[in-house]
Design a protein around this motif. Structure first.
Motif, PDB file in Angstrom:
ATOM      1  N   GLY A   1       7.854  17.623 -15.375  1.00 27.60           N
ATOM      2  CA  GLY A   1       8.026  16.277 -14.836  1.00 27.60           C
ATOM      3  C   GLY A   1       6.861  15.371 -15.151  1.00 27.60           C
ATOM      4  O   GLY A   1       5.880  15.763 -15.801  1.00 27.60           O
TER       5      GLY A   1
ATOM      6  N   CYS B   1      12.096  15.896 -17.411  1.00 27.43           N
ATOM      7  CA  CYS B   1      12.331  14.501 -17.044  1.00 27.43           C
ATOM      8  C   CYS B   1      12.367  13.668 -18.324  1.00 27.43           C
ATOM      9  O   CYS B   1      11.484  13.789 -19.171  1.00 27.43           O
ATOM     10  CB  CYS B   1      11.204  14.025 -16.135  1.00 27.43           C
ATOM     11  SG  CYS B   1      11.184  12.237 -15.958  1.00 27.43           S
TER      12      CYS B   1
ATOM     13  N   CYS C   1       9.204  11.399 -19.237  1.00 26.84           N
ATOM     14  CA  CYS C   1       7.877  11.911 -19.607  1.00 26.84           C
ATOM     15  C   CYS C   1       7.983  13.164 -20.471  1.00 26.84           C
ATOM     16  O   CYS C   1       7.736  13.114 -21.673  1.00 26.84           O
ATOM     17  CB  CYS C   1       7.071  12.188 -18.351  1.00 26.84           C
ATOM     18  SG  CYS C   1       7.965  13.264 -17.207  1.00 26.84           S
TER      19      CYS C   1
ATOM     20  N   CYS D   1       5.801   9.493 -10.994  1.00 22.54           N
ATOM     21  CA  CYS D   1       7.253   9.680 -11.013  1.00 22.54           C
ATOM     22  C   CYS D   1       7.934   8.328 -10.819  1.00 22.54           C
ATOM     23  O   CYS D   1       7.548   7.563  -9.927  1.00 22.54           O
ATOM     24  CB  CYS D   1       7.646  10.651  -9.892  1.00 22.54           C
ATOM     25  SG  CYS D   1       9.421  10.816  -9.663  1.00 22.54           S
ATOM     26  N   HIS D   2       8.946   8.039 -11.622  1.00 27.33           N
ATOM     27  CA  HIS D   2       9.653   6.757 -11.528  1.00 27.33           C
ATOM     28  C   HIS D   2      10.428   6.644 -10.230  1.00 27.33           C
ATOM     29  O   HIS D   2      10.849   5.557  -9.864  1.00 27.33           O
ATOM     30  CB  HIS D   2      10.596   6.587 -12.725  1.00 27.33           C
ATOM     31  CG  HIS D   2       9.853   6.406 -14.008  1.00 27.33           C
ATOM     32  ND1 HIS D   2      10.156   5.430 -14.919  1.00 27.33           N
ATOM     33  CD2 HIS D   2       8.797   7.071 -14.527  1.00 27.33           C
ATOM     34  CE1 HIS D   2       9.321   5.500 -15.946  1.00 27.33           C
ATOM     35  NE2 HIS D   2       8.503   6.501 -15.728  1.00 27.33           N
ATOM     36  N   PHE D   3      10.642   7.766  -9.575  1.00 28.22           N
ATOM     37  CA  PHE D   3      11.317   7.759  -8.274  1.00 28.22           C
ATOM     38  C   PHE D   3      10.327   8.166  -7.181  1.00 28.22           C
ATOM     39  O   PHE D   3      10.716   8.685  -6.142  1.00 28.22           O
ATOM     40  CB  PHE D   3      12.546   8.666  -8.319  1.00 28.22           C
ATOM     41  CG  PHE D   3      13.531   8.213  -9.374  1.00 28.22           C
ATOM     42  CD1 PHE D   3      14.477   7.247  -9.083  1.00 28.22           C
ATOM     43  CD2 PHE D   3      13.467   8.713 -10.665  1.00 28.22           C
ATOM     44  CE1 PHE D   3      15.354   6.800 -10.057  1.00 28.22           C
ATOM     45  CE2 PHE D   3      14.340   8.274 -11.653  1.00 28.22           C
ATOM     46  CZ  PHE D   3      15.290   7.307 -11.351  1.00 28.22           C
TER      47      PHE D   3
ATOM     48  N   CYS E   1      15.090  12.661 -13.707  1.00 25.71           N
ATOM     49  CA  CYS E   1      13.868  12.916 -12.917  1.00 25.71           C
ATOM     50  C   CYS E   1      13.910  14.394 -12.543  1.00 25.71           C
ATOM     51  O   CYS E   1      14.999  14.933 -12.303  1.00 25.71           O
ATOM     52  CB  CYS E   1      13.872  12.048 -11.657  1.00 25.71           C
ATOM     53  SG  CYS E   1      12.536  12.404 -10.486  1.00 25.71           S
ATOM     54  N   THR E   2      12.762  15.052 -12.462  1.00 22.25           N
ATOM     55  CA  THR E   2      12.790  16.464 -12.055  1.00 22.25           C
ATOM     56  C   THR E   2      13.243  16.616 -10.602  1.00 22.25           C
ATOM     57  O   THR E   2      13.649  17.702 -10.188  1.00 22.25           O
ATOM     58  CB  THR E   2      11.415  17.142 -12.222  1.00 22.25           C
ATOM     59  OG1 THR E   2      10.437  16.351 -11.545  1.00 22.25           O
ATOM     60  CG2 THR E   2      11.068  17.321 -13.677  1.00 22.25           C
TER      61      THR E   2
ATOM     62  N   ASN F   1       9.048  14.399  -8.519  1.00 18.66           N
ATOM     63  CA  ASN F   1       8.314  15.543  -9.082  1.00 18.66           C
ATOM     64  C   ASN F   1       7.632  16.385  -7.989  1.00 18.66           C
ATOM     65  O   ASN F   1       7.432  17.586  -8.167  1.00 18.66           O
ATOM     66  CB  ASN F   1       7.318  15.086 -10.152  1.00 18.66           C
ATOM     67  CG  ASN F   1       6.353  14.026  -9.664  1.00 18.66           C
ATOM     68  OD1 ASN F   1       6.434  13.596  -8.513  1.00 18.66           O
ATOM     69  ND2 ASN F   1       5.452  13.602 -10.531  1.00 18.66           N
TER      70      ASN F   1
HETATM   71 FE1  FES Z   1       9.762  11.786 -14.152  1.00 17.90          FE
HETATM   72 FE2  FES Z   1      10.492  11.733 -11.583  1.00 17.90          FE
HETATM   73  S1  FES Z   1       9.585  13.362 -12.668  1.00 17.90           S
HETATM   74  S2  FES Z   1      10.817  10.220 -13.068  1.00 17.90           S
END
Ligand code: FES
Length: 164
Positions: A69, A16, A19, A75-77, A45-46, A81
């Protein structure tokens, strides 16, 4: 000489960009080493990984696939992850079913500031894959590769190769 000493595993790390990619970058700029044989593919994103991507990566010659991730809950979404972890676990089961070790695929979570932790996880994974050795999968698949779908059914039929 031990044959394993010269063997450098081919590892693909789906990272990702928020991160793990940043953590790998931090490790590099901090001169904390991780295996040069680990190739990083940056993703938004993962959650963007799917089982097909991971399996195709093995088909294309990877000996191990690491999915890295954001920390859980970061997680930004929101849940990307978590979905990625489920997919990695499913791929691990599939690998076992086809006779490969399920340790060849692994999900890890790091924050952008954990450069040393990223390097530690990458080194641990590379050691595991080095112990397992090559999959030998590329050779088997390459001997009977199927044509890639090109769009409509007619063109797929034209490209069909009966040699396999
Ligand atoms: Fe990093 Fe979803 S794993 S934004």
């Amino acid at each position: 000489m031990d044959a394993n000493m010269a063997y450098e595993p081919n590892i693909i790390a789906f990272c990702c960009m928020h991160c793990a990619y940043a953590a790998a970058d931090l490790a590099g700029s901090s001169r904390i080493s991780y295996p040069a044989s680990l190739k990083i593919v940056s993703l938004p994103c993962t959650g963007r990984t799917d089982m097909g991507h991971i399996l195709k990566t093995f088909e294309d010659g990877a000996d191990g696939v690491l999915v890295a991730g954001c920390l859980e809950g970061r997680c930004h979404f929101q849940t990307g992850n978590l979905y990625a972890r489920q997919r990695v676990e499913h791929v691990a089961e599939l690998l076992e079913q086809i006779g490969l070790d399920n340790e060849r695929v692994r999900m890890v979570n790091v924050s952008a500031g954990q450069g040393a932790r990223f390097a530690e996880l990458a080194n641990e994974f590379a050691e595991t894959i080095k112990t397992l050795g090559p999959t030998g999968l590329k050779k088997k698949v390459g001997a009977c590769e199927l044509p890639m779908p090109t769009g409509d059914k007619a063109s797929q039929m034209e490209n069909k190769d009966d040699s396999c």
